[in-house]
Design a protein around this motif. Structure first.
Motif, PDB file in Angstrom:
ATOM      1  N   ALA A 123      56.642  27.376  66.601  1.00 17.95           N
ATOM      2  CA  ALA A 123      55.416  27.314  67.402  1.00 17.95           C
ATOM      3  C   ALA A 123      54.622  26.058  67.057  1.00 17.95           C
ATOM      4  O   ALA A 123      54.427  25.724  65.881  1.00 17.95           O
ATOM      5  N   GLU A 124      54.159  25.356  68.093  1.00 15.81           N
ATOM      6  CA  GLU A 124      53.390  24.121  67.914  1.00 15.81           C
ATOM      7  C   GLU A 124      52.125  24.364  67.098  1.00 15.81           C
ATOM      8  O   GLU A 124      51.732  23.533  66.267  1.00 15.81           O
ATOM      9  N   ALA A 125      51.480  25.499  67.304  1.00 13.90           N
ATOM     10  CA  ALA A 125      50.232  25.786  66.581  1.00 13.90           C
ATOM     11  C   ALA A 125      50.460  25.858  65.076  1.00 13.90           C
ATOM     12  O   ALA A 125      49.586  25.469  64.293  1.00 13.90           O
ATOM     13  N   TYR A 126      51.616  26.363  64.653  1.00  9.70           N
ATOM     14  CA  TYR A 126      51.901  26.504  63.229  1.00  9.70           C
ATOM     15  C   TYR A 126      52.516  25.238  62.624  1.00  9.70           C
ATOM     16  O   TYR A 126      52.514  25.067  61.407  1.00  9.70           O
ATOM     17  N   LEU A 127      53.077  24.376  63.459  1.00  9.64           N
ATOM     18  CA  LEU A 127      53.769  23.184  62.962  1.00  9.64           C
ATOM     19  C   LEU A 127      52.911  21.930  63.005  1.00  9.64           C
ATOM     20  O   LEU A 127      53.404  20.846  62.689  1.00  9.64           O
ATOM     21  N   ARG A 128      51.679  22.057  63.432  1.00  7.30           N
ATOM     22  CA  ARG A 128      50.793  20.891  63.448  1.00  7.30           C
ATOM     23  C   ARG A 128      50.584  20.384  62.029  1.00  7.30           C
ATOM     24  O   ARG A 128      50.317  21.143  61.103  1.00  7.30           O
ATOM     25  N   GLY A 129      50.750  19.062  61.869  1.00  7.25           N
ATOM     26  CA  GLY A 129      50.620  18.464  60.548  1.00  7.25           C
ATOM     27  C   GLY A 129      51.937  18.228  59.857  1.00  7.25           C
ATOM     28  O   GLY A 129      51.975  17.576  58.808  1.00  7.25           O
ATOM     29  N   THR A 246      34.488  23.319  75.596  1.00  6.50           N
ATOM     30  CA  THR A 246      34.946  24.188  74.510  1.00  6.50           C
ATOM     31  C   THR A 246      35.825  23.459  73.502  1.00  6.50           C
ATOM     32  O   THR A 246      36.124  23.993  72.440  1.00  6.50           O
ATOM     33  N   SER A 247      36.241  22.249  73.820  1.00  2.00           N
ATOM     34  CA  SER A 247      37.124  21.493  72.927  1.00  2.00           C
ATOM     35  C   SER A 247      36.286  20.603  72.021  1.00  2.00           C
ATOM     36  O   SER A 247      35.572  19.713  72.491  1.00  2.00           O
ATOM     37  N   THR A 248      36.367  20.854  70.743  1.00  2.00           N
ATOM     38  CA  THR A 248      35.665  20.037  69.749  1.00  2.00           C
ATOM     39  C   THR A 248      36.642  19.652  68.647  1.00  2.00           C
ATOM     40  O   THR A 248      37.542  20.436  68.301  1.00  2.00           O
ATOM     41  N   TRP A 249      36.444  18.449  68.109  1.00  2.05           N
ATOM     42  CA  TRP A 249      37.341  17.930  67.090  1.00  2.05           C
ATOM     43  C   TRP A 249      36.518  17.302  65.982  1.00  2.05           C
ATOM     44  O   TRP A 249      35.532  16.616  66.238  1.00  2.05           O
ATOM     45  N   THR A 250      36.953  17.527  64.736  1.00  2.00           N
ATOM     46  CA  THR A 250      36.243  17.017  63.568  1.00  2.00           C
ATOM     47  C   THR A 250      37.086  15.953  62.873  1.00  2.00           C
ATOM     48  O   THR A 250      38.281  16.158  62.618  1.00  2.00           O
ATOM     49  N   VAL A 251      36.450  14.827  62.582  1.00  2.00           N
ATOM     50  CA  VAL A 251      37.133  13.706  61.928  1.00  2.00           C
ATOM     51  C   VAL A 251      36.307  13.279  60.729  1.00  2.00           C
ATOM     52  O   VAL A 251      35.074  13.148  60.816  1.00  2.00           O
ATOM     53  N   GLU A 252      36.991  13.048  59.605  1.00  2.00           N
ATOM     54  CA  GLU A 252      36.339  12.589  58.385  1.00  2.00           C
ATOM     55  C   GLU A 252      36.753  11.145  58.092  1.00  2.00           C
ATOM     56  O   GLU A 252      37.928  10.805  58.178  1.00  2.00           O
ATOM     57  N   TYR A 253      35.742  10.317  57.731  1.00  2.00           N
ATOM     58  CA  TYR A 253      35.997   8.911  57.441  1.00  2.00           C
ATOM     59  C   TYR A 253      35.566   8.618  56.006  1.00  2.00           C
ATOM     60  O   TYR A 253      34.383   8.738  55.661  1.00  2.00           O
ATOM     61  N   PHE A 254      36.532   8.246  55.153  1.00  2.95           N
ATOM     62  CA  PHE A 254      36.275   7.939  53.745  1.00  2.95           C
ATOM     63  C   PHE A 254      36.178   6.421  53.610  1.00  2.95           C
ATOM     64  O   PHE A 254      37.182   5.701  53.746  1.00  2.95           O
ATOM     65  N   ARG A 255      34.986   5.928  53.298  1.00  5.55           N
ATOM     66  CA  ARG A 255      34.756   4.482  53.289  1.00  5.55           C
ATOM     67  C   ARG A 255      35.357   3.797  52.061  1.00  5.55           C
ATOM     68  O   ARG A 255      35.631   2.599  52.093  1.00  5.55           O
ATOM     69  N   ALA A 256      35.559   4.521  50.980  1.00  2.34           N
ATOM     70  CA  ALA A 256      36.060   3.890  49.756  1.00  2.34           C
ATOM     71  C   ALA A 256      37.453   3.283  49.967  1.00  2.34           C
ATOM     72  O   ALA A 256      37.694   2.131  49.608  1.00  2.34           O
ATOM     73  N   ASP A 257      38.333   4.034  50.558  1.00  2.11           N
ATOM     74  CA  ASP A 257      39.696   3.538  50.795  1.00  2.11           C
ATOM     75  C   ASP A 257      40.019   3.416  52.284  1.00  2.11           C
ATOM     76  O   ASP A 257      41.186   3.221  52.660  1.00  2.11           O
ATOM     77  N   ILE A 258      39.002   3.509  53.142  1.00  2.00           N
ATOM     78  CA  ILE A 258      39.149   3.389  54.602  1.00  2.00           C
ATOM     79  C   ILE A 258      40.246   4.337  55.089  1.00  2.00           C
ATOM     80  O   ILE A 258      41.270   3.939  55.659  1.00  2.00           O
ATOM     81  N   THR A 259      40.044   5.606  54.820  1.00  2.00           N
ATOM     82  CA  THR A 259      40.976   6.652  55.231  1.00  2.00           C
ATOM     83  C   THR A 259      40.312   7.524  56.284  1.00  2.00           C
ATOM     84  O   THR A 259      39.128   7.874  56.147  1.00  2.00           O
ATOM     85  N   ILE A 260      41.088   7.872  57.310  1.00  2.00           N
ATOM     86  CA  ILE A 260      40.579   8.703  58.400  1.00  2.00           C
ATOM     87  C   ILE A 260      41.440   9.958  58.500  1.00  2.00           C
ATOM     88  O   ILE A 260      42.671   9.860  58.591  1.00  2.00           O
ATOM     89  N   LYS A 261      40.802  11.120  58.494  1.00  2.06           N
ATOM     90  CA  LYS A 261      41.482  12.406  58.606  1.00  2.06           C
ATOM     91  C   LYS A 261      40.939  13.151  59.810  1.00  2.06           C
ATOM     92  O   LYS A 261      39.730  13.369  59.916  1.00  2.06           O
ATOM     93  N   CYS A 262      41.845  13.555  60.711  1.00  2.00           N
ATOM     94  CA  CYS A 262      41.449  14.273  61.921  1.00  2.00           C
ATOM     95  C   CYS A 262      42.054  15.670  61.901  1.00  2.00           C
ATOM     96  O   CYS A 262      43.214  15.858  61.495  1.00  2.00           O
ATOM     97  N   CYS A 263      41.299  16.649  62.378  1.00  2.00           N
ATOM     98  CA  CYS A 263      41.805  18.021  62.417  1.00  2.00           C
ATOM     99  C   CYS A 263      42.891  18.205  63.465  1.00  2.00           C
ATOM    100  O   CYS A 263      43.602  19.214  63.462  1.00  2.00           O
ATOM    101  N   TYR A 264      43.022  17.241  64.383  1.00  2.67           N
ATOM    102  CA  TYR A 264      44.074  17.315  65.397  1.00  2.67           C
ATOM    103  C   TYR A 264      45.455  17.125  64.790  1.00  2.67           C
ATOM    104  O   TYR A 264      46.458  17.603  65.319  1.00  2.67           O
ATOM    105  N   LEU A 265      45.535  16.377  63.653  1.00  2.00           N
ATOM    106  CA  LEU A 265      46.755  16.195  62.850  1.00  2.00           C
ATOM    107  C   LEU A 265      47.892  15.512  63.617  1.00  2.00           C
ATOM    108  O   LEU A 265      49.064  15.729  63.313  1.00  2.00           O
ATOM    109  N   LYS A 266      47.550  14.694  64.578  1.00  2.00           N
ATOM    110  CA  LYS A 266      48.601  13.977  65.298  1.00  2.00           C
ATOM    111  C   LYS A 266      49.246  12.903  64.429  1.00  2.00           C
ATOM    112  O   LYS A 266      50.460  12.678  64.510  1.00  2.00           O
TER     113      LYS A 266
END
Length: 464
Positions: A123-129, A246-266
């Motif tokens: 299932a795509e929902a369980y295999l994201r990431g 109804t579609s919302t997405w959360t993204v975190e941006y870490f400035r120390a090492d310029i890393t971006i993490k998205c909950c979409y996990l693409k």
């Protein structure tokens, strides 16, 4: 070498059968940095048991020095694909599954219960990431089956099968230099407002991957920032989508090492930044894609840094076969570039001629040395499957009689001499000049019947 660069995802197709012996033909493949199917190897199996498949995978891992893939994709039930590829969250998938089971009254169906227990594997929902490089099913490999059908017919024998398989792979590998040349020698037209990011992507990725990333840039226009929270070590963005409240997405941006993490996990599952990550790059005024958002397997230099595997423990024939394939690929790419101009063509042809003479002389010297020292493994043959040895037949050799006597010499059909044939017989020529003579009839009778008279035995008393 291909597996070292692109062996993170392995596609194991077990549905293909083609040969006279009805044995399963398994294709072991992956996806290259040009998003093209690349063949790592194949296996012609005796049966389709778990033991046999285990042997195939263990043999592959041994051949690639123990490098294990991150994900393995195998064929599944075709009817389940549309449900398995539904892009949603785990809660949404579970609710949709429960509604489907209730609607069709499948609460006690053993197959449905078993499939649901294995939902984390399909299932795509369980295999994201989880990394799959866009190969979530064997559907693209099934296209390879249609390609191999042009070379491998079901009536093909085993020795023909190997040669035809090599032909199919050789033709596949001809297409790669063309795609590589397009990436290296041309530059796409920039069309999006984020020119800096788009240009960097065009310089970094192959042409196909760049086109996929540009789609994410275009999707960025539908997103808007709903909330932005600044923390001590990172900034958190929450995005909404136009006409999809109804579609919302959360993204975190870490400035120390310029890393971006998205909950979409693409990025974790496919390897390219998603549109939500692109929006953060725009908001943070980044002029290029951060290194943490670049996966080497999709770049132009995906194969660089990987050494050629050692061939010291492989037989001489396999070593020569591997070298032959590598050199053919190299010179095929050179031939493509040299064929575009007259002077380049002439220079490349002259260099190839001189190099061929040089290599041929060296090969002849090694052959003479091997003969001198008594080495028998010097057969001057190209790689591939050779013809079988000729065995002695049960019949008599051609040109000898059954009693071991030499064959009878040919005689003149007119005068019975062994020094010439009837076409050059002088007696026959002089006789033929007598026109209107009764000797013409005699000549005809002698010429036509006399050669056969020796085969007629004298009649016995019983025959009389």
């Amino acid at each position: 070498m291909d597996y070292a660069a692109f062996g993170d995802v392995l596609v194991f197709d077990t549905t293909y059968r083609t040969n006279q012996y009805k044995k399963p033909f398994v294709i072991l493949a992956g996806v290259s940095n040009h998003f093209m199917i690349i063949i790592f190897g194949c296996a012609l199996l005796l049966d389709e048991t778990m033991k046999t498949y285990t042997w195939v995978l263990e043999t592959l891992i041994e051949a690639v020095d123990g490098q294990r893939p991150i994900s393995v994709v195998t064929n599944g039930d075709r009817a389940m694909r549309q449900l398995m590829l539904k892009k949603c969250k785990i809660v949404e998938f579970d609710n949709a599954w429960a509604r489907m089971v209730k609607q069709y009254k499948l609460e006690n169906n053993n197959w449905v219960l078993e499939i649901h227990r294995k939902r984390d594997k399909w299932a795509e929902a369980y295999l994201r990431g989880h990394m799959f490089a866009g190969m979530r099913s064997t559907q693209r490999i099934e296209g390879m089956n249609a390609y191999f059908n042009m070379f491998l017919e079901q009536k093909v024998r085993l020795y023909e099968f190997v040669a035809q398989y090599d032909r199919a792979l050789a033709r596949m590998r001809v297409n790669e230099p063309e795609t590589e040349s397009k990436t290296e020698n041309s530059f796409p037209v920039l069309t999006t407002p984020l020119r800096s990011l788009e240009k960097h992507a065009a310089e970094l990725f192959t042409r196909k991957i760049f086109s996929l990333f540009r789609r994410e840039i275009n999707k960025e226009g539908k997103l808007f920032v709903m909330e932005r929270v600044e923390l001590e070590d990172r900034g958190t963005y929450r995005f909404g989508e136009y006409k999809a409240p109804t579609s919302t997405w959360t993204v975190e941006y870490f400035r120390a090492d310029i890393t971006i993490k998205c909950c979409y996990l693409k990025f974790e599952s496919f390897g390219i930044p998603c549109c939500h990550m692109v929006t953060v790059m725009k908001s943070e005024q980044l002029m290029c894609i951060p290194p943490s958002c670049v996966l080497k397997r999709w770049t132009r230099r995906a194969r660089s840094g990987y050494e050629q595997p050692s061939l010291t423990q492989i037989s001489g024939t396999l070593t020569q076969t591997a070298r032959f394939g590598i050199l053919s690929s190299c010179f095929s790419e050179m031939s493509y570039y040299a064929s575009h101009a007259d002077n380049d063509f002439e220079e490349a042809r002259e260099m190839a001629f001189q190099m061929t003479l040089k290599m041929k002389k060296r090969w002849a010297m090694r052959t003479e040395y091997n003969i001198a020292v008594g080495d028998k493994n010097i057969a001057p043959k190209l790689c591939g499957v050779g013809d079988p040895n000729v065995v002695k037949t049960k019949g008599n050799p051609r040109g000898t009689s059954s009693m071991g006597k030499p064959p009878k010499p040919r005689r003149c059909g007119y005068c019975r001499s062994i020094e010439h044939t009837k076409r050059r017989c002088k007696k026959l020529a002089s006789t033929s000049r007598r026109e209107g003579s009764d000797s013409d009839i005699e000549t005809f009778m002698n010429t036509e019947l006399e050669p056969h008279m020796e085969d007629i035995d004298e009649p016995t008393n019983s025959q009389v």
